[in-house]
Design a protein around this motif. Sequence first.
Motif, PDB file in Angstrom:
ATOM      1  N   GLY A  30       0.862  -1.314   0.174  1.00  0.00           N
ATOM      2  CA  GLY A  30      -0.173  -0.187   0.080  1.00  0.00           C
ATOM      3  C   GLY A  30       1.083   1.180  -0.117  1.00  0.00           C
ATOM      4  N   LEU A  31       2.377   1.258   0.016  1.00  0.00           N
ATOM      5  CA  LEU A  31       3.127   2.406  -0.122  1.00  0.00           C
ATOM      6  C   LEU A  31       2.776   3.044  -1.433  1.00  0.00           C
ATOM      7  CD1 LEU A  31       6.336   0.855   1.562  1.00  0.00           C
ATOM      8  CD2 LEU A  31       4.509   2.521   2.745  1.00  0.00           C
ATOM      9  N   PRO A  32       2.884   4.329  -1.233  1.00  0.00           N
ATOM     10  CA  PRO A  32       2.447   5.134  -2.640  1.00  0.00           C
ATOM     11  C   PRO A  32       3.702   4.823  -3.805  1.00  0.00           C
ATOM     12  CG  PRO A  32       2.429   6.701  -0.801  1.00  0.00           C
ATOM     13  CD  PRO A  32       3.069   5.260  -0.217  1.00  0.00           C
ATOM     14  N   MET A  33       4.683   4.466  -3.355  1.00  0.00           N
ATOM     15  CA  MET A  33       5.790   4.420  -4.379  1.00  0.00           C
ATOM     16  C   MET A  33       6.306   2.779  -4.492  1.00  0.00           C
ATOM     17  SD  MET A  33       6.748   7.371  -5.611  1.00  0.00           S
ATOM     18  CE  MET A  33       8.238   7.051  -6.308  1.00  0.00           C
ATOM     19  N   PHE A  36       7.693   1.276  -7.526  1.00  0.00           N
ATOM     20  CA  PHE A  36       9.058   1.666  -8.139  1.00  0.00           C
ATOM     21  C   PHE A  36      10.356   1.733  -7.147  1.00  0.00           C
ATOM     22  CE2 PHE A  36       5.649   4.459  -9.537  1.00  0.00           C
ATOM     23  CZ  PHE A  36       5.641   4.406 -10.974  1.00  0.00           C
ATOM     24  N   ILE A  37       9.909   0.823  -6.091  1.00  0.00           N
ATOM     25  CA  ILE A  37      11.115   0.637  -4.794  1.00  0.00           C
ATOM     26  C   ILE A  37      11.281  -0.754  -4.779  1.00  0.00           C
ATOM     27  CG2 ILE A  37      10.389   2.989  -3.612  1.00  0.00           C
ATOM     28  CD1 ILE A  37       8.935   0.995  -1.631  1.00  0.00           C
ATOM     29  N   SER A  38      12.622  -0.989  -4.509  1.00  0.00           N
ATOM     30  CA  SER A  38      13.012  -2.333  -4.152  1.00  0.00           C
ATOM     31  C   SER A  38      12.908  -2.462  -2.477  1.00  0.00           C
ATOM     32  CB  SER A  38      14.578  -2.740  -4.455  1.00  0.00           C
ATOM     33  OG  SER A  38      15.335  -1.788  -3.741  1.00  0.00           O
ATOM     34  N   THR A  39      12.353  -3.717  -1.936  1.00  0.00           N
ATOM     35  CA  THR A  39      12.061  -3.755  -0.659  1.00  0.00           C
ATOM     36  C   THR A  39      12.722  -5.187  -0.135  1.00  0.00           C
ATOM     37  OG1 THR A  39      10.019  -5.041  -0.939  1.00  0.00           O
ATOM     38  CG2 THR A  39       9.951  -2.469  -0.690  1.00  0.00           C
ATOM     39  N   GLN A  40      13.043  -5.130   1.082  1.00  0.00           N
ATOM     40  CA  GLN A  40      13.561  -6.372   1.701  1.00  0.00           C
ATOM     41  C   GLN A  40      12.884  -6.475   2.845  1.00  0.00           C
ATOM     42  OE1 GLN A  40      17.811  -6.774   1.721  1.00  0.00           O
ATOM     43  NE2 GLN A  40      17.829  -8.461   3.048  1.00  0.00           N
ATOM     44  N   VAL A  41      12.324  -7.769   3.256  1.00  0.00           N
ATOM     45  CA  VAL A  41      11.669  -7.791   4.483  1.00  0.00           C
ATOM     46  C   VAL A  41      12.255  -8.898   5.451  1.00  0.00           C
ATOM     47  CG1 VAL A  41       9.660  -8.493   5.526  1.00  0.00           C
ATOM     48  CG2 VAL A  41       9.724  -7.254   3.461  1.00  0.00           C
ATOM     49  N   GLU A  42      12.869  -8.580   6.684  1.00  0.00           N
ATOM     50  CA  GLU A  42      13.432  -9.339   7.625  1.00  0.00           C
ATOM     51  C   GLU A  42      12.472  -9.568   9.050  1.00  0.00           C
ATOM     52  OE1 GLU A  42      17.662  -9.042   8.111  1.00  0.00           O
ATOM     53  OE2 GLU A  42      17.897  -8.367   5.905  1.00  0.00           O
ATOM     54  N   ALA A  43      12.565 -10.736   9.304  1.00  0.00           N
ATOM     55  CA  ALA A  43      11.616 -10.810  10.624  1.00  0.00           C
ATOM     56  C   ALA A  43      12.673 -10.476  11.840  1.00  0.00           C
ATOM     57  CB  ALA A  43      11.072 -12.159  10.582  1.00  0.00           C
ATOM     58  N   LEU A  44      12.253  -9.674  12.820  1.00  0.00           N
ATOM     59  CA  LEU A  44      13.087  -9.314  14.127  1.00  0.00           C
ATOM     60  C   LEU A  44      12.949 -10.680  14.899  1.00  0.00           C
ATOM     61  CD1 LEU A  44      12.483  -5.668  14.355  1.00  0.00           C
ATOM     62  CD2 LEU A  44      14.382  -6.935  13.504  1.00  0.00           C
ATOM     63  N   SER A  45      11.960 -11.374  14.760  1.00  0.00           N
ATOM     64  CA  SER A  45      11.848 -12.556  15.902  1.00  0.00           C
ATOM     65  C   SER A  45      11.523 -13.686  14.937  1.00  0.00           C
ATOM     66  CB  SER A  45      10.676 -12.094  16.827  1.00  0.00           C
ATOM     67  OG  SER A  45       9.607 -12.071  16.131  1.00  0.00           O
ATOM     68  N   ARG A  46      11.838 -14.947  15.464  1.00  0.00           N
ATOM     69  CA  ARG A  46      11.562 -16.284  15.003  1.00  0.00           C
ATOM     70  C   ARG A  46      10.327 -16.716  15.262  1.00  0.00           C
ATOM     71  NH1 ARG A  46      14.769 -19.642  12.092  1.00  0.00           N
ATOM     72  NH2 ARG A  46      14.397 -21.915  12.303  1.00  0.00           N
ATOM     73  N   HIS A  47       9.585 -17.426  14.347  1.00  0.00           N
ATOM     74  CA  HIS A  47       8.108 -17.911  14.695  1.00  0.00           C
ATOM     75  C   HIS A  47       8.515 -19.112  15.570  1.00  0.00           C
ATOM     76  CE1 HIS A  47       4.657 -19.961  14.024  1.00  0.00           C
ATOM     77  NE2 HIS A  47       4.030 -18.855  13.655  1.00  0.00           N
TER      78      HIS A  47
END
Length: 53
Positions: A30-33, A36-47
């Motif tokens: 839902g971010l406006p850009m 046009f952007i590259s993203t990287q998602v990392e979890a801060l805690s382990r499931h």
Amino acid sequence: MSTVGISGHFANYCLFDVESHEEMHECVSGLPMFGFISTQVEALSRHPNAIGR
């Protein structure tokens, strides 16, 4: 969401406090850009049910 700019870098780091990966997807896509952007998602805690705890 909390956003931090890093001095000397053309980048932002964001922290999202979400309940599920679906909610995370909604927030990021839902971010406006988003298209046009590259993203990287990392979890801060382990499931807790992750294999190989």
